[in-house]
Design an enzyme around this catalytic site. Structure first.
Site, PDB file in Angstrom:
ATOM      1  CE  LYS A 113      -4.422  -1.706   1.506  1.00  0.00           C
ATOM      2  NZ  LYS A 113      -5.535  -1.627   2.437  1.00  0.00           N
ATOM      3  CE  LYS A 195      -8.441 -11.103  -2.041  1.00  0.00           C
ATOM      4  NZ  LYS A 195      -8.158 -10.998  -0.621  1.00  0.00           N
ATOM      5  CE  LYS A 198     -13.148  -4.453  -0.900  1.00  0.00           C
ATOM      6  NZ  LYS A 198     -13.611  -4.246   0.480  1.00  0.00           N
TER       7      LYS A 198
END
Ligand code: TRP
Length: 330
Positions: A113, A195, A198
């Site tokens: 991140k 993966k 969202k």
């Protein structure tokens, strides 16, 4: 014997994907019978990146509606919004003082991140896993259902809990990560090596739970595969087709071998349509229920108020113990 306790949560960011559903919520639903379940909407965690306030509030309520629509039963499970139970932030502060900078800087999610949001590497992003530890430890959870990517945070939680228990005596239950089977690994349709997310920026990579049937069909038709045209599971060599087989298997309950046999004489085109159709069917009742709930904000409000009440009672008893042990006046 008393039931084991579960705690899990999903961040209130954006639309949930088929990956969240098959990997998390659908399994949570099954666990309700066997366990004492606490399912949280992690809204405090979302503050580690910048959000539009109105959107965050909407996403939080959307997520609540989705939990219920997907079959989490508020009579059986404790469903609540993290920020409404102040003990999470309170315990997180205390646990921060029992967590080392070195440990936090080894967290892969933090490293990822901070690369992604290089202009906003705030200390919340750094201590994110400590808040997660507080979430888990407050409820004395035995098991924490999470995806593979969150396992490291549960390991850290165990270390923090063990450290604290060693200094002050038995205070926290030591939780274990609980990684689900097939569903836990739903990959992107365009990039089947990552993966399904969202926040994927690749068009058609993710199926969202509120996608219309024609959108779902279109996305599956466009899913990246290989050129062999044989429906066969091989995660290394055929990640795209293998992902579709996993999705089909998670929904229908058929094994990989059964699916391979069933589609033996069919090509990818037919198989993709079959996968899309089973996903559309699976999501239909969820979407209907979701729309119904969204039209009933009073009911949702009642739910989260009750949920917070129940959660506060459990959380408070752990927090009190911690306050007393570290020398704060309760
Ligand atoms: N960090 C988790 C995620 O991004 C969400 C989360 C927050 C969570 N608190 C939790 C998951 C506690 C399990 C337990 O997916």
């Amino acid at each position: 014997m008393s039931k084991k306790t579960i705690l899990s949560g999903i961040q209130a960011t954006g639309n949930l994907t088929l990956g969240n559903y098959l990997g998390a919520i659908n399994n949570w639903k099954k666990m309700q019978e066997e366990y004492e379940c606490n399912y949280m909407i992690a809204d405090l965690h979302t503050l580690t990146i910048r959000n539009d306030p109105e959107k965050l509030r909407n996403n939080t309520l959307d997520l609540l509606a989705l939990y219920i629509a997907a079959g989490i039963d508020p009579e059986k499970s404790n469903i609540f919004i993290q920020s409404q139970v102040a003990a999470h932030a309170e315990l997180a502060w205390i646990l921060n003082c029992y967590t080392y900078m070195g440990e936090l800087s080894r967290m892969t999610q933090f490293k990822d991140k901070s690369t992604k949001h290089a202009d906003n590497i705030n200390s919340g992003l750094f201590t994110y896993p400590v808040l997660m530890a507080a979430d888990i430890l407050l409820y004395q959870a035995d098991l924490v259902p999470v995806g593979e990517d969150q396992k490291q945070h549960v390991e850290l939680t165990r270390n923090i809990a063990e450290r604290f228990n060693k200094i002050y005596g038995d205070t926290f239950k030591i939780p274990e990560p609980y990684i689900h089977g097939v569903g836990a690994r739903v990959m992107g349709l365009q990039d089947p090596t990552s993966k399904m997310s969202k926040s994927s920026t690749i068009p058609n990579d993710s199926i969202f739970l509120n996608d219309e049937p024609d959108v779902i069909l279109k996305k599956f038709k466009k899913a990246v595969t290989d050129s062999e045209n044989i429906v066969r599971y091989d995660k290394e060599k055929k990640p795209g087709i293998s992902n579709l087989i996993s999705i089909y298997s998670a929904i229908t309950g058929e094994s990989k071998e059964e699916i391979e046999n069933k589609f033996e004489s069919k090509g990818y085109g037919d198989f993709k349509v079959a996968v899309a159709e089973c996903v559309i069917e699976e999501l239909k009742p969820l979407q209907n229920k979701y729309n119904e709930l969204k039209n009933n904000p009073d009911y949702l409000e009642k739910l989260y108020i009750n949920g917070a009440e129940r959660a506060k009672k459990i959380a408070k008893s752990t927090l009190k113990d911690v306050y007393e042990k570290v020398g704060l006046v309760w």
